[in-house]
Design an enzyme around this catalytic site. Structure first.
Site, PDB file in Angstrom:
ATOM      1  N   GLU A 194       0.847  -1.201   0.000  1.00  0.00           N
ATOM      2  CA  GLU A 194       0.000   0.000   0.000  1.00  0.00           C
ATOM      3  C   GLU A 194       0.883   1.252   0.000  1.00  0.00           C
ATOM      4  O   GLU A 194       0.731   2.146   0.851  1.00  0.00           O
ATOM      5  CB  GLU A 194      -0.984  -0.030   1.184  1.00  0.00           C
ATOM      6  CG  GLU A 194      -1.927  -1.218   1.091  1.00  0.00           C
ATOM      7  CD  GLU A 194      -3.104  -1.200   2.075  1.00  0.00           C
ATOM      8  OE1 GLU A 194      -3.171  -0.303   2.925  1.00  0.00           O
ATOM      9  OE2 GLU A 194      -3.960  -2.105   1.971  1.00  0.00           O
ATOM     10  N   GLU A 328      -4.715  -8.876  -0.195  1.00  0.00           N
ATOM     11  CA  GLU A 328      -5.421  -8.544   1.048  1.00  0.00           C
ATOM     12  C   GLU A 328      -6.895  -8.418   0.715  1.00  0.00           C
ATOM     13  O   GLU A 328      -7.292  -7.529  -0.044  1.00  0.00           O
ATOM     14  CB  GLU A 328      -4.920  -7.235   1.674  1.00  0.00           C
ATOM     15  CG  GLU A 328      -3.616  -7.395   2.399  1.00  0.00           C
ATOM     16  CD  GLU A 328      -3.211  -6.157   3.210  1.00  0.00           C
ATOM     17  OE1 GLU A 328      -4.114  -5.473   3.741  1.00  0.00           O
ATOM     18  OE2 GLU A 328      -2.006  -5.899   3.292  1.00  0.00           O
TER      19      GLU A 328
HETATM   20  O1  AHR Z   1      -4.704  -6.185   7.166  1.00  0.00           O
HETATM   21  C1  AHR Z   1      -4.613  -5.028   7.931  1.00  0.00           C
HETATM   22  C2  AHR Z   1      -4.030  -3.855   7.168  1.00  0.00           C
HETATM   23  O2  AHR Z   1      -4.869  -3.493   6.121  1.00  0.00           O
HETATM   24  C3  AHR Z   1      -2.703  -4.099   6.484  1.00  0.00           C
HETATM   25  O3  AHR Z   1      -1.629  -3.950   7.335  1.00  0.00           O
HETATM   26  C4  AHR Z   1      -2.679  -3.043   5.430  1.00  0.00           C
HETATM   27  O4  AHR Z   1      -1.915  -3.392   4.312  1.00  0.00           O
HETATM   28  C5  AHR Z   1      -4.141  -2.833   5.104  1.00  0.00           C
HETATM   29  O5  AHR Z   1      -4.495  -1.495   5.081  1.00  0.00           O
END
Ligand code: AHR
Length: 524
Positions: A194, A328
């Protein structure tokens, strides 16, 4: 009079068309048409140094009374082996862009801070060797995220040399002194996390310049990975559907299209959580049908995102060399009352198993482009497979969905057509049924069918083109309520139960319970 009223009510119930009358859905599975391979990495996991995801969830230390192998919980290892977890992304998440690997090797490990997640002490007792040992114990591959935000290309390059070289360099000798003379295999490398946000708030151009440097210099020297088992590099991609992510994706993919020999990528990540609104406000337990339908409606937005970014990638990479890596995803609810809000603790209900099935089906239908996905997160954090409390462990409904889907790993997608029908709740209308099918390497056909409707069963008739079915049987996952959970006290509320289909005139007939996930295999 009262007795009469009761009798009248009973008769009315008996003669009214049954409330639970099953809906009918015809499904055609065309086994004669093979699609893409369903990469087993679609069932990947994610373990960040966050809350009790790693510490307590995986790592209890060798001196713990909790049964462990070199500090790693035996119960957790056995559970993850059973779902054939193919890869684990580590050490983050946002944590990765503040992680300095040297603090997690050797006998002197400094205590540092974890400012992203509760500001707690990071003991660094679970580091590189412990992660690789854990992977070895569960039989999964490494997906390392290197620190682009607050690290340097040199730090990342040295980590990879430490891990992978077979030459007797100083770093290789240090690795051997720390207990592992042989080079490790690192299958996947994430270059930042991110980077448009917690990973350094970079512009697309700034990230691209970093990406090129990391891609060039962070090398894998493992002699066994120089050809076929080459480490795949994954660039930071979009984090939702906003215009800034269109711009980001265009920038990375355009640069990829024109890239020179000196840098390359094999994947572009996509992050997308089912959250409805920020900050996460939906309860993970103790909700009703309204919230059930709202969350499932929101989760189906994944289809639009995957289609959109696949189409953009097709423009710059028509040969589909770069995978879309949804590394994610999952449900992100309000923290459980009484828990540390920085630990992202939530319960996991039947709704989450259905949500998982709907997303896995989206990835599977896009298997030509989506070749990896990592649910967030594996243990004790967000939509977890496993919850632990000291010596206790419980497997969640999402875990059981993953277990049921294991036969789809590396199977070949085959098309399914059906009229899904609709399920309506207030203002929300959703497809009642979802389904996918695949053929495994032994020629067995697998069909998954989700009945989203929490009230009505569905009678399914399956026609199979290309094979004559003899029988079909499998498992179905449902529970009394949409928010039924497995707790430490009652761990078997949401567990798969056997189901079989009747064979009639070359077709399969089976009845699906309301709010259920079903996987059957077909014998021919
Ligand atoms: O999964 C939790 C968080 O969500 C991670 O650290 C991040 O990459 C995302 O914003």
């Amino acid at each position: 009079m009262r007795t009469l009223l009761v009798i009248f009510a009973l008769i009315t119930v008996a003669i009214t068309p049954p409330f639970m009358a099953a809906q009918k859905v015809d499904l055609t599975v065309d086994v004669s048409k093979a699609g893409a391979k369903i990469d087993r990495n679609i069932f990947g996991q994610f373990a960040e140094h966050l809350g009790h995801g790693v510490y307590e969830g995986i790592w209890v230390g060798p001196g713990s009374p909790i049964p462990n192998t070199r500090g790693i919980r035996n119960d957790v290892v056995a559970a993850l082996k059973a779902i054939k977890a193919p890869n684990v992304r580590w050490p983050g998440g946002c944590f990765a862009d503040e992680y300095h690997w040297r603090k997690g090797i050797g006998s002197q490990r400094p205590e540092t801070l974890n400012p992203n997640w509760g500001g707690v002490i990071e003991p660094n007792t679970f580091g590189t060797h412990e992660f690789m040992d854990f992977l070895d114990q569960i039989g999964a591959e490494a997906y390392l995220s290197v620190n682009v935000g607050s690290g340097t290309p040199q730090e990342a390059a040295e980590w990879l040399e430490y891990l992978t070289t077979a030459q007797p360099t100083a770093l290789a000798k240090e690795r051997a002194a720390n207990g592992h003379p042989a080079p490790y295999k690192i299958a996947y490398l994430g270059i930042g996390n991110e980077s448009w946000d917690c990973g350094g708030n970079m512009t697309p151009d700034y990230y691209l310049s970093q990406l090129k440097i990391y891609s060039r210099f962070v090398r894998n020297f493992n002699p066994a990975q120089q050809d076929k088992q080459r480490m795949l590099k994954i660039a930071v991609g979009p984090g939702g559907g906003e215009p800034r992510f269109t711009e980001w994706t265009e920038a990375v993919m355009k640069a990829y299209q024109n890239h020179q020999w000196s840098w390359d990528i094999d994947g572009l990540s996509l992050h997308s959580y089912t959250v409805v609104r920020w900050p996460p406000a939906f309860a993970s337990v103790g909700f009703g049908e309204k919230e059930y339908s709202q969350i499932l409606k929101s989760t189906l937005e994944m289809e639009g995102l995957v289609s959109k970014y696949s189409a953009m990638m097709d423009k710059y990479d028509p040969q589909k060399k770069v995978a879309l890596v949804v590394d994610e995803w999952g449900a992100w609810y309000a923290p459980l009352p009484g828990s540390n809000p920085g630990f992202l603790v939530q319960q996991n209900s039947l709704r989450d198993a259905i949500l998982a099935a709907l997303n896995l089906n989206i990835f599977i239908r896009h298997a030509d482009r989506v070749r990896m996905a990592n649910i967030a997160q594996m243990i004790n954090v967000l939509q977890a497979m496993i919850l632990t409390d000291k010596e206790k462990m419980v497997l969640t409904p999402t875990y059981y969905a993953y277990k049921m889907y294991a036969p789809f790993q590396d199977a070949t997608f085959v098309p399914v057509t059906f009229n899904a029908g609709v399920y309506t709740q207030g203002e929300i209308t959703l497809p009642r049924v979802d389904a996918i099918a695949a053929k495994d390497s032994a020629g067995r056909v697998w069909v998954e069918i989700t009945n989203v409707d929490p009230n009505q069963p569905v009678e399914i008739e399956v026609s199979l083109v290309g094979i004559t079915p003899k029988s079909a049987a499998g498992e179905t996952l449902t529970a009394p309520k949409v928010d039924s959970v497995n707790s430490f006290e009652a761990s078997n509320t949401v567990v798969p139960k056997p189901i079989s289909a009747k064979v009639q005139g070359g077709k399969l007939a089976l009845k699906l319970e309301p709010k259920s996930v079903t996987v059957i295999s077909v014998e021919q």
